[in-house]
Design a protein around this motif. Structure first.
Motif, PDB file in Angstrom:
ATOM      1  N   THR B  12       1.045  -1.221  -0.132  1.00 36.96           N
ATOM      2  CA  THR B  12       0.096  -0.061  -0.017  1.00 36.96           C
ATOM      3  C   THR B  12       0.804   1.343   0.041  1.00 36.96           C
ATOM      4  OG1 THR B  12      -0.177  -0.610   2.145  1.00 36.96           O
ATOM      5  CG2 THR B  12      -2.414  -0.548   1.195  1.00 36.96           C
ATOM      6  N   TYR B  13       0.440   2.085  -0.784  1.00 38.05           N
ATOM      7  CA  TYR B  13       1.080   3.480  -0.979  1.00 38.05           C
ATOM      8  C   TYR B  13       0.008   4.568  -0.269  1.00 38.05           C
ATOM      9  CZ  TYR B  13       5.053   1.825  -3.959  1.00 38.05           C
ATOM     10  OH  TYR B  13       6.019   1.321  -4.437  1.00 38.05           O
ATOM     11  N   ALA B  14       0.456   5.049   0.956  1.00 40.76           N
ATOM     12  CA  ALA B  14      -0.456   5.984   1.489  1.00 40.76           C
ATOM     13  C   ALA B  14      -1.683   5.732   1.578  1.00 40.76           C
ATOM     14  CB  ALA B  14      -0.170   7.494   0.836  1.00 40.76           C
ATOM     15  N   PRO B  17      -3.898   0.642  -2.052  1.00 41.80           N
ATOM     16  CA  PRO B  17      -3.350  -0.512  -2.355  1.00 41.80           C
ATOM     17  C   PRO B  17      -2.615  -0.594  -3.726  1.00 41.80           C
ATOM     18  CG  PRO B  17      -5.791  -0.786  -2.344  1.00 41.80           C
ATOM     19  CD  PRO B  17      -5.378   0.739  -1.929  1.00 41.80           C
ATOM     20  N   ALA B  18      -1.394  -0.830  -4.122  1.00 39.50           N
ATOM     21  CA  ALA B  18      -1.058  -1.056  -5.410  1.00 39.50           C
ATOM     22  C   ALA B  18      -0.871  -2.371  -5.616  1.00 39.50           C
ATOM     23  CB  ALA B  18       0.397  -0.201  -5.175  1.00 39.50           C
ATOM     24  N   LEU B  19      -0.898  -3.214  -4.589  1.00 35.34           N
ATOM     25  CA  LEU B  19      -1.000  -4.739  -4.820  1.00 35.34           C
ATOM     26  C   LEU B  19      -1.639  -5.414  -3.833  1.00 35.34           C
ATOM     27  CD1 LEU B  19       2.765  -5.852  -5.659  1.00 35.34           C
ATOM     28  CD2 LEU B  19       0.844  -5.722  -7.075  1.00 35.34           C
ATOM     29  N   SER B  38      -1.514   0.154 -17.780  1.00 32.43           N
ATOM     30  CA  SER B  38      -0.605   0.884 -17.139  1.00 32.43           C
ATOM     31  C   SER B  38      -1.077   1.178 -15.503  1.00 32.43           C
ATOM     32  CB  SER B  38      -0.393   2.112 -17.786  1.00 32.43           C
ATOM     33  OG  SER B  38       0.399   3.117 -16.915  1.00 32.43           O
ATOM     34  N   GLY B  39      -0.616   1.024 -14.441  1.00 31.15           N
ATOM     35  CA  GLY B  39      -0.945   1.497 -12.916  1.00 31.15           C
ATOM     36  C   GLY B  39      -1.474   0.201 -12.399  1.00 31.15           C
ATOM     37  N   CYS B  40      -1.125  -0.890 -12.822  1.00 31.23           N
ATOM     38  CA  CYS B  40      -1.920  -2.166 -12.272  1.00 31.23           C
ATOM     39  C   CYS B  40      -1.004  -2.871 -11.234  1.00 31.23           C
ATOM     40  CB  CYS B  40      -2.330  -3.293 -13.396  1.00 31.23           C
ATOM     41  SG  CYS B  40      -0.948  -3.831 -14.253  1.00 31.23           S
ATOM     42  N   GLY B  41       0.104  -2.277 -11.072  1.00 26.51           N
ATOM     43  CA  GLY B  41       1.137  -2.680 -10.153  1.00 26.51           C
ATOM     44  C   GLY B  41       2.100  -3.609 -10.531  1.00 26.51           C
ATOM     45  N   LYS B  42       2.397  -3.574 -11.757  1.00 22.12           N
ATOM     46  CA  LYS B  42       3.512  -4.701 -12.353  1.00 22.12           C
ATOM     47  C   LYS B  42       4.844  -4.171 -11.862  1.00 22.12           C
ATOM     48  CE  LYS B  42       2.674  -3.268 -16.727  1.00 22.12           C
ATOM     49  NZ  LYS B  42       1.534  -2.543 -16.742  1.00 22.12           N
ATOM     50  N   THR B  43       5.270  -2.987 -12.045  1.00 22.07           N
ATOM     51  CA  THR B  43       6.331  -2.371 -11.497  1.00 22.07           C
ATOM     52  C   THR B  43       6.729  -2.529 -10.237  1.00 22.07           C
ATOM     53  OG1 THR B  43       6.601  -0.621 -13.274  1.00 22.07           O
ATOM     54  CG2 THR B  43       8.073  -0.390 -11.509  1.00 22.07           C
ATOM     55  N   THR B  44       5.629  -2.278  -9.233  1.00 28.65           N
ATOM     56  CA  THR B  44       5.663  -2.536  -7.921  1.00 28.65           C
ATOM     57  C   THR B  44       5.816  -4.007  -7.431  1.00 28.65           C
ATOM     58  OG1 THR B  44       4.013  -0.746  -7.688  1.00 28.65           O
ATOM     59  CG2 THR B  44       4.369  -2.166  -5.791  1.00 28.65           C
ATOM     60  N   LEU B  45       5.284  -4.912  -8.397  1.00 29.21           N
ATOM     61  CA  LEU B  45       5.613  -6.274  -7.823  1.00 29.21           C
ATOM     62  C   LEU B  45       7.138  -6.703  -8.088  1.00 29.21           C
ATOM     63  CD1 LEU B  45       4.825  -9.058  -6.947  1.00 29.21           C
ATOM     64  CD2 LEU B  45       3.965  -9.445  -9.363  1.00 29.21           C
TER      65      LEU B  45
END
Ligand SMILES: Nc1ncnc2c1ncn2[C@@H]1O[C@H](COP(=O)(O)OP(=O)(O)O)[C@@H](O)[C@H]1O
Ligand SMILES: [Mg+2]
Lengths: 370, 349
Positions: B12-14, B17-19, B38-45
């Motif tokens: 979670t960012y602030a 939930p990102a993932l 874009s924005g679905c959380g791929k980079t975060t994972l």
């Protein structure tokens, strides 16, 4: 106008703060005329009665500081407004066709530049070449006596050159060593402490030098737990320079680190480089141009500094600014001018040298080139 | 070499939930694609796997080592994970030559000079960079830069390689060649590769398995063929390939087969065995044939030439937009009949 108003207001506020804290100009022009500003008042009291009036001048310094902080706050407020305005602006510069009025306007602008920058230089040069202040400069009155006297006869001059050079170079080196890792850590870990520090960082530079000097005296006149004092030594000037020019060094470094693709650090991390290796092999080399630019600026500014050292010097720790000021104060205008001209020449030579080597430096090292 | 286990990983960012609740397993040596808008959380994972970010919940194990655990707060730093990372921005070190960029990981590992030289040469050769070894990264094209990044990954012999949209900055023609470079790299090293992309053609072409992500969750994790033919929900059906999701009006069980009413016509549908009550079907061009007598009447709304065939976008009488493919040319506005055959059905609430 409405768009530039915040910038204009910010500029006005910062001009106000600068003028409020300026010491050199009112000291040289105002004291002989019996006209006192707050900084010169502090100087006169401190110079006349030494540290016994410390409490009194502290109050004056607080007063200047408070007004200056209000000015700085106003400037920041205006600048933050300006940021809102500029969202989505285009990068095309504004061009106002002046038509036939162009030539007179240009002449006028150049005349202003000439009057502000070049005329005083000529005045300085002329004064340094006559035997006594007030003698008109003619071919038969030209003499290099002042130059000779101040440069080769007065031991204080070479001492001051050594002091100023050492202080300026020392401050530049020390600030590079401190600012690079610090700016990096602040960029990577944006804690609340880092943000607070970021906000306060400009203050020693933006605040009038008098305020900083008094603060330094109060801080260092008696080192805690010891009988030693730094007051009267060159170290108090050095520490004051570190504080004063911190922002000059820190901001360019910080700006260069901000542009830095964090991927470069992360890539080094992913191939197994420790923090130390990353700092040494990737981050330092890449921010070196900005650090060099900051160091050059710090050196040039510190080399010519007067306000801080005027309040902190003692016999043996004179800086160039102090020597000129004292010469002028004791009526040796010719010698003061000669020394001032020498410094101008030294700075010009230094800048020329840097310029000469600028093609060998990476882009962005030379602060006056963008 | 190692397989990767994620158990209920969340980030979670602030308070956003990102993932969410990612539980999955990437097998040793697999080529995995993470696909999603874009924005679905791929980079975060990916960054959590690399150790650049810490998960807010759950734990990650790579091989036998537990890398992150949100419960215990344990988090092995990226430099100790031996995971390669390839960035969209290439992230080469601009002050080092190509050779030094590639040899740096070996310097860090304190290899001997001779060994560094040998391995660097091998890595440069296998990425076709021998000629460029003494150039600076700024003198290379985008594709060459990404090859350098790959060579840099190669020498450090990572147990897994994570790639975050490595081809997004390249033009289309170059992408095809570079895809070949990545698949070669995978074949040669046998490393587990996790490849993030928002381009489904890229994912389909390269990956053994694709994890389709949306809104911080893995929606379906399957082979490219299964994703296309047997989507599990509406998002996957519409995101992967060309497909229209339409509701099932009525369902009848006829022995093993299911008979459904779709857009007013009776059709036999396929579905996963465990789907008790299907509610929607995915209609792809393969499920639609154009016939004079087709009982689903529709009108051609748009025609796109696809090279050898035409893609028709048609609108049925009841307003559904369907895609059909044909070799014959139709005019916009033409009326035609469609027959639906064996569409894939799934249930959705
Ligand atoms: N450092 C961050 N701070 C706050 N929010 C972030 C940060 N990184 C990513 N996000 C948010 O997390 C979500 C997923 O981002 P990301 O993983 O970059 O998506 P993708 O790579 O699939 O495009 C986005 O909504 C994004 O706004
Ligand atoms: Mg991304």
């Amino acid at each position: 106008m409405p768009l530039t108003l915040p910038s204009l207001a910010a500029g006005t506020a910062i001009t106000f703060v600068t003028a409020l804290g300026n010491f050199g100009i009112p000291a040289m022009l105002g004291i002989p005329a019996g006209y006192a500003t707050l900084p010169t008042l502090v100087y006169q009291k401190l110079a006349g009665m030494g540290t016994t009036v410390l409490a009194e001048v502290s109050v004056l310094a607080m007063l200047i500081g408070a007004v200056a902080v209000a000015g700085i706050a106003l400037q920041r407020l205006c600048q933050s407004r300006q940021k809102l305005h500029l969202v989505g602006s285009t990068s095309r510069p504004l061009a106002l066709p002046l038509g036939a009025a162009r030539l007179p306007v240009e002449v006028l602008l150049w005349a202003v530049v000439f009057a502000i920058l070049v005329l005083p230089m000529f005045g300085l040069l002329a004064t340094s070449l006559v035997p006594a202040y007030g003698v008109t400069l003619r071919f038969d009155t030209v003499t290099l006596a002042s130059w000779y006297e101040v440069l080769f006869r007065q031991p204080v001059t070479s001492r001051a050159f050594a002091n100023s050079f050492g202080l300026a170079a020392g401050a530049a080196v020390a600030l590079v060593t401190v600012c690079l890792p610090l700016a990096w850590l602040m960029e990577r870990r944006k804690t609340r402490l880092a943000r607070l520090f970021d906000g306060l960082l400009d203050l020693p530079y933006a605040l009038p030098g008098v305020v900083l000097s008094i603060a330094m005296i109060l801080l260092l006149i008696k080192l805690p737990f010891t009988e030693a004092t730094l007051y009267g030594t060159i170290w108090i000037i050095f520490l004051a320079y570190l504080a004063r020019f911190f922002a000059v060094m820190f901001r360019p470094v910080q700006a260069s680190l901000k542009q830095f693709d964090p991927g470069m650090d992360e890539a080094a991390q992913s191939v197994g480089a420790s923090l130390f290796r990353r700092l040494r092999d990737v981050i330092f080399p890449l921010s070196a141009p900005a650090a060099a630019a900051g160091a050059i600026l710090v050196f040039l500014t510190a080399f010519n500094e007067l306000t801080v050292s005027a309040l902190l010097w003692s016999s043996g720790t004179e800086t160039l600014g102090v020597v000129i000021f004292n010469l002028d104060d004791s009526g040796e205008t010719g010698m003061a001018s000669a020394l001032a001209m020498t410094i101008v020449l030294v700075v010009i030579v230094l800048m020329a040298l840097i310029q000469l080597f600028s093609r060998r430096f990476p882009k962005g090292v030379v602060p006056w080139q963008t | 070499m190692a397989d990767i286990d994620l158990s209920s990983v969340g980030k979670t960012y602030a308070a956003m939930p990102a993932l969410q609740d990612i539980t999955t397993r990437f097998e040793d040596g697999e080529f995995i694609a993470l696909l999603g808008p874009s924005g679905c959380g791929k980079t975060t994972l990916l960054r959590i796997l690399a150790g650049f970010e810490e998960p807010s919940s759950g734990s990650i194990r790579i091989g036998t080592r537990e890398m992150s655990n949100a419960q215990t707060g344990e988090n092995i730093p990226p430099e100790d994970r031996n995971i390669g990372f390839v960035f969209q921005s290439y992230a080469l070190w601009p002050h080092m030559s190509v050779r030094r960029n590639v040899s740096y990981p070996l310097e860090i590992r304190r290899f001997s000079k001779a060994e560094i030289g040998k391995q660097t040469d091998a890595a440069l050769a296998s990425t076709g960079l021998e000629k460029y070894a003494d150039r600076m990264p700024s003198d290379l094209s985008g594709g060459q830069r990404q090859r350098v990044a790959l060579a840099r990954c190669l020498v450090s012999d990572p147990c897994a390689v994570l790639l975050d949209e490595p081809l997004a900055n390249l033009d289309v023609a170059l992408r095809a060649t570079m895809q070949g470079v990545f698949t070669d790299f995978h074949k040669r090293t046998g490393a587990t590769m996790i490849y993030v992309t928002h381009d489904q053609a890229e994912a389909m072409a390269m990956a053994d398995r694709i994890a389709v992500m949306d809104q911080g969750r893995i929606q379906q994790f399957d082979t490219p063929q299964t994703l296309y033919e047997r989507p599990r929900n509406r998002f996957v059906a519409e995101f992967v390939g060309r497909g229209t999701v339409v509701p099932v009006q009525e369902i009848k069980q006829a022995g093993d087969a299911q008979q459904a009413r779709i857009l007013g016509t009776e059709v036999a549908v396929q579905s996963a065995r465990q789907e008790a009550r299907v509610s929607h079907v995915c209609l792809r061009p393969e499920n639609l044939t154009i016939t004079e007598s087709g009982d689903l009447r529709s009108k051609v709304a748009r025609v796109t030439y696809m090279g050898g065939k035409y893609l028709l976008e048609t609108v049925t009488d009841c307003g559904a937009r369907l895609f059909a493919e044909t070799r014959a040319r139709f005019e916009v506005g033409a009326q035609l009949g469609l027959t639906i055959t064996a569409p894939w059905a799934f249930s959705e609430d």
